[in-house]
Design a protein around this motif. Structure first.
Motif, PDB file in Angstrom:
ATOM      1  N   HIS A  56      18.902  48.074  67.816  1.00  0.00           N
ATOM      2  CA  HIS A  56      20.248  47.495  67.909  1.00  0.00           C
ATOM      3  C   HIS A  56      21.158  48.144  66.867  1.00  0.00           C
ATOM      4  N   ARG A  57      22.047  48.976  67.348  1.00  0.00           N
ATOM      5  CA  ARG A  57      22.950  49.701  66.453  1.00  0.00           C
ATOM      6  C   ARG A  57      24.244  48.922  66.266  1.00  0.00           C
ATOM      7  N   LEU A  58      24.632  48.730  65.013  1.00  0.00           N
ATOM      8  CA  LEU A  58      25.915  48.107  64.693  1.00  0.00           C
ATOM      9  C   LEU A  58      26.927  49.228  64.476  1.00  0.00           C
ATOM     10  N   ARG A  59      27.993  49.213  65.240  1.00  0.00           N
ATOM     11  CA  ARG A  59      29.014  50.240  65.116  1.00  0.00           C
ATOM     12  C   ARG A  59      30.169  49.706  64.269  1.00  0.00           C
ATOM     13  N   PRO A  60      30.601  50.463  63.253  1.00  0.00           N
ATOM     14  CA  PRO A  60      31.686  49.996  62.397  1.00  0.00           C
ATOM     15  C   PRO A  60      32.993  49.813  63.175  1.00  0.00           C
ATOM     16  N   HIS A  61      33.761  48.786  62.770  1.00  0.00           N
ATOM     17  CA  HIS A  61      35.043  48.526  63.429  1.00  0.00           C
ATOM     18  C   HIS A  61      36.000  47.856  62.442  1.00  0.00           C
ATOM     19  N   HIS A  62      36.876  48.617  61.827  1.00  0.00           N
ATOM     20  CA  HIS A  62      37.927  48.101  60.935  1.00  0.00           C
ATOM     21  C   HIS A  62      37.402  47.092  59.918  1.00  0.00           C
ATOM     22  N   GLY A  63      36.356  47.444  59.218  1.00  0.00           N
ATOM     23  CA  GLY A  63      35.785  46.564  58.199  1.00  0.00           C
ATOM     24  C   GLY A  63      34.731  45.601  58.717  1.00  0.00           C
ATOM     25  N   GLY A  64      34.574  45.535  60.020  1.00  0.00           N
ATOM     26  CA  GLY A  64      33.557  44.682  60.633  1.00  0.00           C
ATOM     27  C   GLY A  64      32.538  45.541  61.359  1.00  0.00           C
ATOM     28  N   ALA A  65      31.874  44.942  62.329  1.00  0.00           N
ATOM     29  CA  ALA A  65      30.870  45.669  63.107  1.00  0.00           C
ATOM     30  C   ALA A  65      30.901  45.201  64.551  1.00  0.00           C
ATOM     31  N   ARG A  66      30.803  46.156  65.466  1.00  0.00           N
ATOM     32  CA  ARG A  66      30.655  45.835  66.881  1.00  0.00           C
ATOM     33  C   ARG A  66      29.182  45.519  67.103  1.00  0.00           C
ATOM     34  N   VAL A  67      28.894  44.304  67.582  1.00  0.00           N
ATOM     35  CA  VAL A  67      27.504  43.883  67.710  1.00  0.00           C
ATOM     36  C   VAL A  67      27.007  43.820  69.150  1.00  0.00           C
ATOM     37  N   PHE A  68      27.930  43.785  70.126  1.00  0.00           N
ATOM     38  CA  PHE A  68      27.502  43.688  71.523  1.00  0.00           C
ATOM     39  C   PHE A  68      28.561  44.302  72.432  1.00  0.00           C
ATOM     40  N   PRO A  69      28.190  45.320  73.223  1.00  0.00           N
ATOM     41  CA  PRO A  69      29.158  45.951  74.129  1.00  0.00           C
ATOM     42  C   PRO A  69      29.352  45.132  75.405  1.00  0.00           C
ATOM     43  N   ILE A  70      30.566  44.685  75.640  1.00  0.00           N
ATOM     44  CA  ILE A  70      30.865  43.946  76.869  1.00  0.00           C
ATOM     45  C   ILE A  70      31.297  44.921  77.949  1.00  0.00           C
ATOM     46  N   GLY A  71      31.900  46.013  77.549  1.00  0.00           N
ATOM     47  CA  GLY A  71      32.460  46.980  78.486  1.00  0.00           C
ATOM     48  C   GLY A  71      31.435  47.736  79.300  1.00  0.00           C
ATOM     49  N   SER A  72      30.144  47.575  79.000  1.00  0.00           N
ATOM     50  CA  SER A  72      29.141  48.301  79.768  1.00  0.00           C
ATOM     51  C   SER A  72      28.775  47.582  81.058  1.00  0.00           C
ATOM     52  N   VAL A  73      29.442  46.457  81.319  1.00  0.00           N
ATOM     53  CA  VAL A  73      29.232  45.725  82.573  1.00  0.00           C
ATOM     54  C   VAL A  73      29.844  46.529  83.705  1.00  0.00           C
ATOM     55  N   SER A  74      29.261  46.514  84.862  1.00  0.00           N
ATOM     56  CA  SER A  74      29.599  47.340  86.026  1.00  0.00           C
ATOM     57  C   SER A  74      31.086  47.573  86.293  1.00  0.00           C
ATOM     58  N   GLY A  75      31.661  46.977  87.298  1.00  0.00           N
ATOM     59  CA  GLY A  75      33.029  47.277  87.723  1.00  0.00           C
ATOM     60  C   GLY A  75      34.101  46.620  86.878  1.00  0.00           C
ATOM     61  N   TRP A  76      35.359  47.016  87.085  1.00  0.00           N
ATOM     62  CA  TRP A  76      36.461  46.523  86.247  1.00  0.00           C
ATOM     63  C   TRP A  76      36.688  45.021  86.424  1.00  0.00           C
ATOM     64  N   LEU A  77      36.535  44.514  87.644  1.00  0.00           N
ATOM     65  CA  LEU A  77      36.739  43.085  87.865  1.00  0.00           C
ATOM     66  C   LEU A  77      35.647  42.261  87.181  1.00  0.00           C
ATOM     67  N   THR A  78      34.410  42.675  87.326  1.00  0.00           N
ATOM     68  CA  THR A  78      33.291  41.994  86.670  1.00  0.00           C
ATOM     69  C   THR A  78      33.442  42.080  85.157  1.00  0.00           C
ATOM     70  N   ARG A  79      33.874  43.233  84.674  1.00  0.00           N
ATOM     71  CA  ARG A  79      34.066  43.423  83.240  1.00  0.00           C
ATOM     72  C   ARG A  79      35.139  42.462  82.708  1.00  0.00           C
ATOM     73  N   ARG A  80      36.251  42.328  83.416  1.00  0.00           N
ATOM     74  CA  ARG A  80      37.326  41.412  82.997  1.00  0.00           C
ATOM     75  C   ARG A  80      36.830  39.967  82.965  1.00  0.00           C
ATOM     76  N   GLN A  81      36.061  39.573  83.976  1.00  0.00           N
ATOM     77  CA  GLN A  81      35.512  38.217  84.016  1.00  0.00           C
ATOM     78  C   GLN A  81      34.540  37.980  82.859  1.00  0.00           C
ATOM     79  N   GLU A  82      33.724  38.990  82.562  1.00  0.00           N
ATOM     80  CA  GLU A  82      32.749  38.861  81.482  1.00  0.00           C
ATOM     81  C   GLU A  82      33.451  38.774  80.122  1.00  0.00           C
ATOM     82  N   ILE A  83      34.506  39.553  79.924  1.00  0.00           N
ATOM     83  CA  ILE A  83      35.273  39.489  78.682  1.00  0.00           C
ATOM     84  C   ILE A  83      35.890  38.102  78.531  1.00  0.00           C
ATOM     85  N   ARG A  84      36.404  37.567  79.613  1.00  0.00           N
ATOM     86  CA  ARG A  84      36.987  36.228  79.584  1.00  0.00           C
ATOM     87  C   ARG A  84      35.923  35.177  79.241  1.00  0.00           C
ATOM     88  N   ARG A  85      34.729  35.300  79.820  1.00  0.00           N
ATOM     89  CA  ARG A  85      33.630  34.368  79.527  1.00  0.00           C
ATOM     90  C   ARG A  85      33.211  34.440  78.054  1.00  0.00           C
TER      91      ARG A  85
END
Length: 191
Positions: free
Chosen positions: A144-173
């Motif tokens: 599990h790689r933590l990617r730096p982000h403006h003084g914090g860390a990205r801990v889980f990629p949401i954008g790797s979810v399939s299509g754009w509509l599913t991705r938008r719904q997942e981000i909202r969830r």
């Protein structure tokens, strides 16, 4: 004079979990295995086609360029195949904190160690970002790689979810779950 009896402090023999796994909360998973497998197959098909063209005499004068192209296609195919067979990353959000897991390995991020949390980025680059309290920062691991982000860390990629509509719904969830389970720590203004 009486001797005062002081009770012995119990000795902790094992590390107590800070984020309970059985606590209810939504679970999110990375996907994209089918697309990665499809890309690997396309790369292999292009390699076979290019080799047949080369074998038929097309491009025999440019051997170095052909070999470089085949090497790059091979690397891309192996990379995509690796992404297809790698187990998904899971994120559980509950009242104790965040649990990130893959293949039985778990990273616990209790709310007591989180200063601020939110969804950073948009589209395919969206991820859950965490800013740790002083002295609570965690390190990347092989699984599990933590990617730096403006003084914090990205801990889980949401954008790797399939299509754009599913991705938008997942981000909202994810945003809804963070609002519900991380009151006072959730920051909707994270970029």
């Amino acid at each position: 004079m009486r001797d005062e009896i002081v009770p012995a402090k119990p000795r902790q023999t094992s590390r107590q979990p800070q984020v309970r796994r059985d606590n209810p909360g939504p679970v999110f998973s990375t996907t994209g295995r089918f697309r990665a497998l499809l890309s690997a197959l396309v790369y292999f098909a292009i390699m076979v086609g290019a080799y047949r063209l080369y074998d038929a005499g097309f491009g025999s004068r440019h051997l170095v360029i052909f070999q470089l192209g085949m090497l790059l296609l091979g690397i891309s195919a192996v990379w995509s195949l690796g992404r297809a067979v790698m187990p998904s990353l899971h994120l559980k959000v509950n009242s104790d904190g965040l649990l990130v897991s893959r293949m039985g390995m778990v990273r616990e991020i209790p709310w007591s160690q989180v200063q601020r949390v939110g969804v950073a980025g948009t589209g395919k680059r969206a991820a859950v970002a965490v800013w740790f309290t002083d002295g609570a920062a965690q390190r990347s691991t092989l699984w599990h790689r933590l990617r730096p982000h403006h003084g914090g860390a990205r801990v889980f990629p949401i954008g790797s979810v399939s299509g754009w509509l599913t991705r938008r719904q997942e981000i909202r969830r994810v945003r809804t779950a963070l609002q519900q389970y991380a009151p006072g720590r959730y920051d909707s203004r994270v970029l």
